[in-house]
Design a protein around this motif. Sequence first.
Motif, mmCIF file in Angstrom:
data_model
loop_
_atom_site.group_PDB
_atom_site.id
_atom_site.type_symbol
_atom_site.label_atom_id
_atom_site.label_comp_id
_atom_site.label_asym_id
_atom_site.label_seq_id
_atom_site.Cartn_x
_atom_site.Cartn_y
_atom_site.Cartn_z
ATOM 1 N N CYS A 61 -1.705 2.002 1.125
ATOM 2 C CA CYS A 61 -0.676 2.467 2.118
ATOM 3 C C CYS A 61 -0.059 4.056 1.457
ATOM 4 N N LEU A 62 0.108 5.061 2.139
ATOM 5 C CA LEU A 62 0.454 6.280 1.781
ATOM 6 C C LEU A 62 1.910 6.502 1.826
ATOM 7 N N GLU A 63 2.664 7.082 0.994
ATOM 8 C CA GLU A 63 4.102 7.271 1.352
ATOM 9 C C GLU A 63 4.907 6.199 1.504
ATOM 10 N N SER A 95 2.312 6.230 -3.487
ATOM 11 C CA SER A 95 1.225 5.569 -2.716
ATOM 12 C C SER A 95 0.528 4.306 -3.540
ATOM 13 N N SER A 96 0.133 3.341 -2.849
ATOM 14 C CA SER A 96 -0.414 2.350 -3.647
ATOM 15 C C SER A 96 -1.646 1.614 -2.898
ATOM 16 N N VAL A 97 -2.418 0.954 -3.690
ATOM 17 C CA VAL A 97 -3.593 0.043 -3.111
ATOM 18 C C VAL A 97 -3.747 -1.123 -3.941
ATOM 19 N N ASP A 140 -1.869 11.876 -6.603
ATOM 20 C CA ASP A 140 -2.828 11.707 -7.870
ATOM 21 C C ASP A 140 -3.506 10.287 -7.346
ATOM 22 N N LEU A 141 -3.126 9.652 -6.363
ATOM 23 C CA LEU A 141 -3.750 8.525 -5.902
ATOM 24 C C LEU A 141 -4.690 8.660 -4.605
ATOM 25 N N ASN A 177 0.856 -1.196 -0.002
ATOM 26 C CA ASN A 177 0.121 -0.083 -0.033
ATOM 27 C C ASN A 177 0.764 1.116 0.078
ATOM 28 N N PHE A 178 0.700 2.137 -0.990
ATOM 29 C CA PHE A 178 1.346 3.242 -0.808
ATOM 30 C C PHE A 178 0.311 4.233 -1.603
ATOM 31 N N LEU A 179 -0.533 5.175 -0.639
ATOM 32 C CA LEU A 179 -1.565 5.513 -0.925
ATOM 33 C C LEU A 179 -1.373 7.068 -0.999
#
Length: 316
Positions: free
Chosen positions: A237-239, A246-248, A271-272, A5-7
Amino acid sequence: MSIENFLGQATRLPATRLIMPRRQSIVVLPPQNGSSKGVGMAKPEGRGIQSIEVGGRLLSQLISANGPVMLKDLAASADLAPAQAHAYLASYRRVGLVEQDAETGMYSLGPAAVRLAVARMRSTEPTASASKAAIELANTLGLMVAIVMWGPHAPTAVQILEGEERLNINLLPGAVFSVTRTPAGWIFDAFGEKKLVEARIGIELTSIVSQAPSRSMARRRTEQELETIRRQGFAGCLESPVPGLSSVAAPVFSADGTLAYAISVVGRSVDLDISKAGNHVEALLATTRLLSTVVVSDSRQGKAAASASSPNHANP
């Protein structure tokens, strides 16, 4: 076959404009549950090359091993003398099928081993359906999309679709997703096979303690955190692990209800939107739910076809 997760903060999706990703890359993992059999009558195998079959035992042991292996252990598991095994491994190293750690001398599968199954897997389910859906998702969101399956030892990217902008991250087919630090890895922790996941977590935590104990993001998820992932159907998850990104990720299930693979969306944090009500998560979940339906449908159709072609099958 088996998330990070990088959100980031919410942004508007680009209207209805569809943009093809600049580049897409595919890599396929070797099957984990035995070789698949073709349809139709089996033909005589004919004469083979014994040395290839003997060397294949070494590759099989490397696939089954839970991490790098010492020469003596690898040779013993393949029922070979260490000197004989070393000769095979030297050749495999030259063609990229095997790697040897310069410090420990231990062996593991090389990059060529990961690429071997590309031709076959491109046209087979569930990878074919996942690839088409991932392309559509990347086009719609304009963000990077990764298909992640459980490889020999860890969640592994089998296809990467770049978004509208190149990201400052070295994410390529064959890249391993951390089970302790990424949302894609957390998906496997929440829904995957516990024995495999626990073994991987142990390796990651041991490596992190010895190399970078300050990396606090790398930790075992609590059961409460995993239950939250199961309930909401995604992880984000962020940063992390790269500042500014970030990602999901969300799961896709097989017909028997087990985890088939995960799809992860990666983008700049600005952007995410990783919130459950955000457009990015909604689009991701719509894709994974559809793919889970396709997997179930394809499996049922395959069973029906097999039943219809069986000698014991009677037409009504």
